[in-house]
Design a protein around this motif. Structure first.
Motif, short mmCIF file in Angstrom:
data_model
loop_
_atom_site.label_atom_id
_atom_site.label_comp_id
_atom_site.label_asym_id
_atom_site.label_seq_id
_atom_site.Cartn_x
_atom_site.Cartn_y
_atom_site.Cartn_z
N PHE A 118 25.01 -42.76 15.30
CA PHE A 118 25.45 -41.46 15.44
C PHE A 118 25.43 -41.19 16.84
O PHE A 118 24.47 -41.54 17.74
N GLY A 119 26.33 -40.60 17.49
CA GLY A 119 26.52 -40.22 19.08
C GLY A 119 27.79 -39.89 19.47
O GLY A 119 28.86 -39.46 18.64
N PHE A 120 27.69 -39.69 20.82
CA PHE A 120 29.18 -39.08 21.58
C PHE A 120 29.34 -39.65 22.73
O PHE A 120 28.21 -39.85 23.47
N ALA A 121 30.34 -39.45 23.42
CA ALA A 121 30.64 -39.71 24.79
C ALA A 121 31.21 -38.52 25.35
O ALA A 121 32.14 -37.88 24.92
N TYR A 122 30.96 -38.31 26.80
CA TYR A 122 31.58 -37.44 27.49
C TYR A 122 32.31 -37.84 28.74
O TYR A 122 31.81 -39.08 29.25
N GLY A 123 33.24 -37.47 29.26
CA GLY A 123 34.10 -37.90 30.54
C GLY A 123 33.88 -36.87 31.56
O GLY A 123 33.96 -35.73 31.21
N THR A 124 33.97 -37.38 32.77
CA THR A 124 33.95 -36.29 34.01
C THR A 124 35.22 -35.63 34.17
O THR A 124 36.24 -36.21 34.20
N LEU A 125 35.18 -34.30 34.65
CA LEU A 125 36.25 -33.71 34.97
C LEU A 125 36.21 -33.71 36.58
O LEU A 125 35.45 -34.08 37.17
N THR A 126 37.47 -33.05 36.92
CA THR A 126 37.84 -33.23 38.36
C THR A 126 36.71 -32.50 39.47
O THR A 126 36.63 -32.70 40.56
N ASN A 127 35.97 -31.63 38.75
CA ASN A 127 34.95 -30.68 39.42
C ASN A 127 33.25 -31.45 39.31
O ASN A 127 32.26 -30.93 39.68
N HIS A 128 33.37 -32.83 38.94
CA HIS A 128 32.24 -33.43 39.04
C HIS A 128 31.99 -34.37 40.04
O HIS A 128 32.97 -35.04 40.65
N ALA A 129 30.81 -34.65 40.60
CA ALA A 129 30.54 -35.45 41.62
C ALA A 129 30.98 -36.85 41.41
O ALA A 129 31.24 -37.75 42.40
N GLU A 130 30.94 -37.29 40.43
CA GLU A 130 30.96 -38.60 39.79
C GLU A 130 32.36 -38.76 39.00
O GLU A 130 32.78 -37.63 38.39
N SER A 131 32.99 -39.79 38.95
CA SER A 131 34.04 -40.21 37.95
C SER A 131 33.41 -41.24 36.85
O SER A 131 32.96 -42.24 37.23
N GLY A 132 33.83 -40.80 35.82
CA GLY A 132 33.46 -41.89 34.70
C GLY A 132 33.11 -41.40 33.27
O GLY A 132 33.34 -40.23 33.07
N GLU A 133 32.64 -42.05 32.71
CA GLU A 133 32.05 -41.78 30.99
C GLU A 133 30.40 -42.01 30.79
O GLU A 133 30.05 -43.04 31.45
N GLU A 134 29.97 -41.18 30.00
CA GLU A 134 28.62 -41.62 29.63
C GLU A 134 28.66 -41.37 27.98
O GLU A 134 28.99 -40.36 27.40
N LEU A 135 28.11 -42.53 27.33
CA LEU A 135 27.68 -42.50 25.98
C LEU A 135 26.38 -42.34 25.72
O LEU A 135 25.31 -43.12 26.14
N PHE A 136 26.14 -41.59 24.52
CA PHE A 136 24.75 -41.21 24.06
C PHE A 136 24.75 -41.74 22.81
O PHE A 136 25.47 -41.07 21.87
N GLU A 137 23.65 -42.57 22.18
CA GLU A 137 23.82 -43.10 20.94
C GLU A 137 22.64 -43.22 20.17
O GLU A 137 21.48 -43.72 20.96
N VAL A 138 22.39 -43.02 19.10
CA VAL A 138 21.11 -43.35 18.48
C VAL A 138 21.50 -43.97 17.13
O VAL A 138 22.41 -43.96 16.65
N SER A 139 20.76 -45.00 16.74
CA SER A 139 20.86 -46.25 15.66
C SER A 139 19.67 -46.55 15.21
O SER A 139 18.83 -46.47 15.68
N ILE A 140 19.85 -46.96 13.98
CA ILE A 140 18.72 -47.64 13.36
C ILE A 140 19.04 -48.88 12.62
O ILE A 140 20.14 -49.20 12.30
N ASP A 141 18.01 -49.88 12.96
CA ASP A 141 18.32 -51.40 12.38
C ASP A 141 17.43 -51.14 11.26
O ASP A 141 16.43 -50.90 10.78
N ARG A 142 18.63 -51.63 10.23
CA ARG A 142 18.03 -51.38 8.87
C ARG A 142 17.00 -52.34 8.43
O ARG A 142 16.50 -52.29 7.22
#
Length: 192
Positions: A118-142
């Protein structure tokens, strides 16, 4: 946006209103989703719990942006959705000043009914100091029951100050990954 003092609630709301009309600061999207050979890929995967109860708490925590509950970083609006298209402002206090950065949720991983990730990613807008994406995810090893938290980021400087301050920016990014993992471990194991 770099500031000498903490912005007021009204300042942050105006920033969010302007941010909703901005485009992403890079293209194409999806750079954090796939394996990449880009120079600026940072990834951290840590165990934050064990078993289904910890996984469920971690999913709830991630959907509530608890990975930003680290003291020196704040998210606005505080009750932001992780729905695709949601615009957020990230307020950071560092080195005696503040920065306010806009981002937009781009995609989700898994879903509320996913049994393993489960998770999501966001991308930077033109008013962000950096450019790029960040993915945040949690998972379980069954097989082992380990609950993992992953941050995967691809970024590069967008403005002159971030180019000049890259050694400090890189330290702050590493500090965020560490502190965010601590916040998620706390949320997964105790629910707070």
């Amino acid at each position: 946006m770099f500031l000498m003092r903490r912005p007021s609630a009204a300042d942050i709301e105006r920033f969010l209103d302007r941010s909703r009309r901005l485009s992403l600061s890079y293209g194409p999207t999806g750079i954090a989703r796939h394996s990449s050979d880009v120079d600026r890929l940072d990834e951290q995967v840590v165990t934050i719990g064990h078993g289904d109860a910890d996984f469920e708490r971690a999913r709830i925590a991630l959907a509530s942006w608890k990975h930003f509950d680290i003291g020196w970083v704040e998210l606005f609006p505080m009750d932001a959705s992780i729905e695709t298209g949601t615009v957020v402002a990230v307020l950071i206090r560092h080195l005696g000043f503040w920065s306010l950065n806009g981002a937009r949720v781009l995609f989700n991983v898994g879903g509320t009914d996913s049994q393993t990730a489960f998770g999501f990613a966001y991308g930077t807008l033109t008013n962000h100091a950096e450019s790029g994406e960040e993915l945040f995810e949690v998972s379980i090893d069954r097989q082992t029951g380990d609950v993992m938290y992953r941050i995967r980021a691809v970024s590069w400087p967008q403005g002159a100050l971030t180019w000049i301050g890259q050694p400090i920016v890189r330290l702050l990014q590493a500090r965020f990954r560490h502190d965010s993992a601590v916040a998620m471990r706390r949320a997964a194991c105790t629910g707070s």
